[in-house]
Design an enzyme around this catalytic site. Structure first.
Site, PDB file in Angstrom:
ATOM      1  N   HIS A  25      -0.466  -7.140  15.179  1.00  0.00           N
ATOM      2  CA  HIS A  25      -1.310  -7.236  16.376  1.00  0.00           C
ATOM      3  C   HIS A  25      -1.129  -8.616  17.004  1.00  0.00           C
ATOM      4  O   HIS A  25      -1.155  -9.631  16.304  1.00  0.00           O
ATOM      5  CB  HIS A  25      -2.778  -7.019  15.999  1.00  0.00           C
ATOM      6  CG  HIS A  25      -3.684  -7.130  17.173  1.00  0.00           C
ATOM      7  ND1 HIS A  25      -3.855  -6.099  18.071  1.00  0.00           N
ATOM      8  CD2 HIS A  25      -4.429  -8.156  17.640  1.00  0.00           C
ATOM      9  CE1 HIS A  25      -4.676  -6.484  19.020  1.00  0.00           C
ATOM     10  NE2 HIS A  25      -5.039  -7.735  18.790  1.00  0.00           N
TER      11      HIS A  25
ATOM     12  N   THR B  38      -7.156   0.210   8.748  1.00  0.00           N
ATOM     13  CA  THR B  38      -8.341   0.949   8.297  1.00  0.00           C
ATOM     14  C   THR B  38      -8.903   1.670   9.529  1.00  0.00           C
ATOM     15  O   THR B  38      -8.431   1.437  10.644  1.00  0.00           O
ATOM     16  CB  THR B  38      -9.393  -0.007   7.710  1.00  0.00           C
ATOM     17  OG1 THR B  38      -9.804  -0.903   8.747  1.00  0.00           O
ATOM     18  CG2 THR B  38      -8.854  -0.786   6.519  1.00  0.00           C
TER      19      THR B  38
ATOM     20  N   LEU C 183     -10.723  -0.348  14.366  1.00  0.00           N
ATOM     21  CA  LEU C 183      -9.585  -0.794  15.170  1.00  0.00           C
ATOM     22  C   LEU C 183      -9.296  -2.287  14.990  1.00  0.00           C
ATOM     23  O   LEU C 183     -10.174  -3.127  15.223  1.00  0.00           O
ATOM     24  CB  LEU C 183      -9.871  -0.502  16.654  1.00  0.00           C
ATOM     25  CG  LEU C 183      -8.749  -0.893  17.611  1.00  0.00           C
ATOM     26  CD1 LEU C 183      -7.538  -0.007  17.427  1.00  0.00           C
ATOM     27  CD2 LEU C 183      -9.242  -0.846  19.056  1.00  0.00           C
ATOM     28  N   ASP C 184      -8.072  -2.605  14.580  1.00  0.00           N
ATOM     29  CA  ASP C 184      -7.590  -3.986  14.449  1.00  0.00           C
ATOM     30  C   ASP C 184      -8.481  -4.833  13.531  1.00  0.00           C
ATOM     31  O   ASP C 184      -8.583  -6.053  13.708  1.00  0.00           O
ATOM     32  CB  ASP C 184      -7.482  -4.664  15.832  1.00  0.00           C
ATOM     33  CG  ASP C 184      -6.456  -3.984  16.729  1.00  0.00           C
ATOM     34  OD1 ASP C 184      -5.481  -3.409  16.202  1.00  0.00           O
ATOM     35  OD2 ASP C 184      -6.643  -4.018  17.959  1.00  0.00           O
TER      36      ASP C 184
HETATM   37  C1  GRF Z   1       3.937  -6.567  19.739  1.00  0.00           C
HETATM   38  O1  GRF Z   1       3.422  -7.623  20.483  1.00  0.00           O
HETATM   39  C2  GRF Z   1       2.948  -6.122  18.704  1.00  0.00           C
HETATM   40  O2  GRF Z   1       2.160  -7.147  18.209  1.00  0.00           O
HETATM   41  C3  GRF Z   1       2.105  -5.163  19.479  1.00  0.00           C
HETATM   42  O3  GRF Z   1       2.979  -4.480  20.334  1.00  0.00           O
HETATM   43  C4  GRF Z   1       4.106  -5.320  20.586  1.00  0.00           C
HETATM   44  C5  GRF Z   1       5.333  -4.534  20.211  1.00  0.00           C
HETATM   45  O4  GRF Z   1       6.501  -5.208  20.576  1.00  0.00           O
HETATM   46  N1  GRF Z   1       1.343  -4.307  18.592  1.00  0.00           N
HETATM   47  P1  GRF Z   1       7.917  -4.624  20.158  1.00  0.00           P
HETATM   48  O5  GRF Z   1       7.966  -3.185  20.658  1.00  0.00           O
HETATM   49  O6  GRF Z   1       8.031  -4.708  18.674  1.00  0.00           O
HETATM   50  O7  GRF Z   1       8.915  -5.483  20.854  1.00  0.00           O
END
Ligand code: GRF
Length: 223
Positions: A118, A150, A153-154
């Site tokens: 995330h 889990t 969310l996040d």
């Molecule tokens: C990343 O910033 C990740 O943290 C988020 O979505 C983005 C995905 O980027 N969950 P990529 O498709 O891996 O380039």
């Protein structure tokens, strides 16, 4: 052990994506270089145009799209997703830019075996559009977090974070690019720990090398 035997016995990792797949690429590269013990065995996207599907195929990895529009409702969709995943019996499921919330059978089946990346220093800024929100709030620090998934969310147990100082001239785009650099460091690291049996989820805590992590491991930008 021969390479062929290693290939068949290495822990299998499945990756869910929705878009570009640069985090997936970081995992593919780490597996190819042998810096993580497992191998990416399957990539599933909810969007047929996701560039990550192409990255997977170029690496010789099975890549499929399970489209929400072809299933009636969230429960049916998640059941189809689970079917696709179980074809490879992965020991770990990684959410790498998968833009859907999972609440049902996938979550139950992979409880304790599911990591998400995330783009914020969780618990700050769960949800979408983190880079813009961080700038608007005038935050000094930003980054990314790998955590166990889990139902909240996040909010699952945090494993590792990448932390950078926000610059006066940062835009959402420059921040996103700088955070991505860190994501590509911390995601393979957490995945490597998991497949090596060093990382586990115990209740609401991540456990690394037998020690519950009161705080996530932190990687500072530029270190
Ligand atoms: C990343 O910033 C990740 O943290 C988020 O979505 C983005 C995905 O980027 N969950 P990529 O498709 O891996 O380039």
């Amino acid at each position: 052990m021969s390479a062929a035997v290693q290939t068949t016995t290495a822990p299998r990792i499945a990756v869910l994506i929705s878009g570009e797949g640069t985090n997936l690429q970081a995992l593919l590269d780490a597996a190819a270089a042998g810096t993580i013990g497992g191998r990416v065995a399957l990539v599933v996207s909810d969007r047929p145009q996701a560039r990550g599907l192409e990255r997977a195929r170029q690496a010789g990895v099975d890549a499929v799209c399970v489209r929400p529009a072809e299933h009636t409702g969230r429960v049916a969709y998640e059941a189809a997703l689970l079917d696709a995943l179980l074809a490879q019996e992965p020991s770990l499921l990684v959410l790498a830019g998968f833009m859907r919330v999972l609440r049902g059978p996938v979550l139950e089946r992979f409880a304790g075996r599911m990591l998400n990346i995330h783009p914020s220093l969780l618990p700050s800024y769960p949800g979408l559009d983190t880079h813009r929100r961080v700038l608007e709030a005038g935050e000094r620090w930003h980054g990314a977090t790998v955590h166990f998934v889990t139902p909240a969310l996040d909010a699952g147990p945090r494993v590792i974070q990448y932390r950078l100082a926000v610059r006066a001239d940062d835009t959402p785009e420059t921040l996103a690019a700088r955070v991505h650099v860190g994501e590509h460091i911390i995601l393979p690291r957490a995945v490597g720990w998991f497949v090596d049996g060093r990382l586990a989820q115990r209740g609401d805590q991540a456990v690394l090398d037998g020690r519950p992590l009161a705080e996530p491991v932190t990687v500072e930008a530029g270190t």
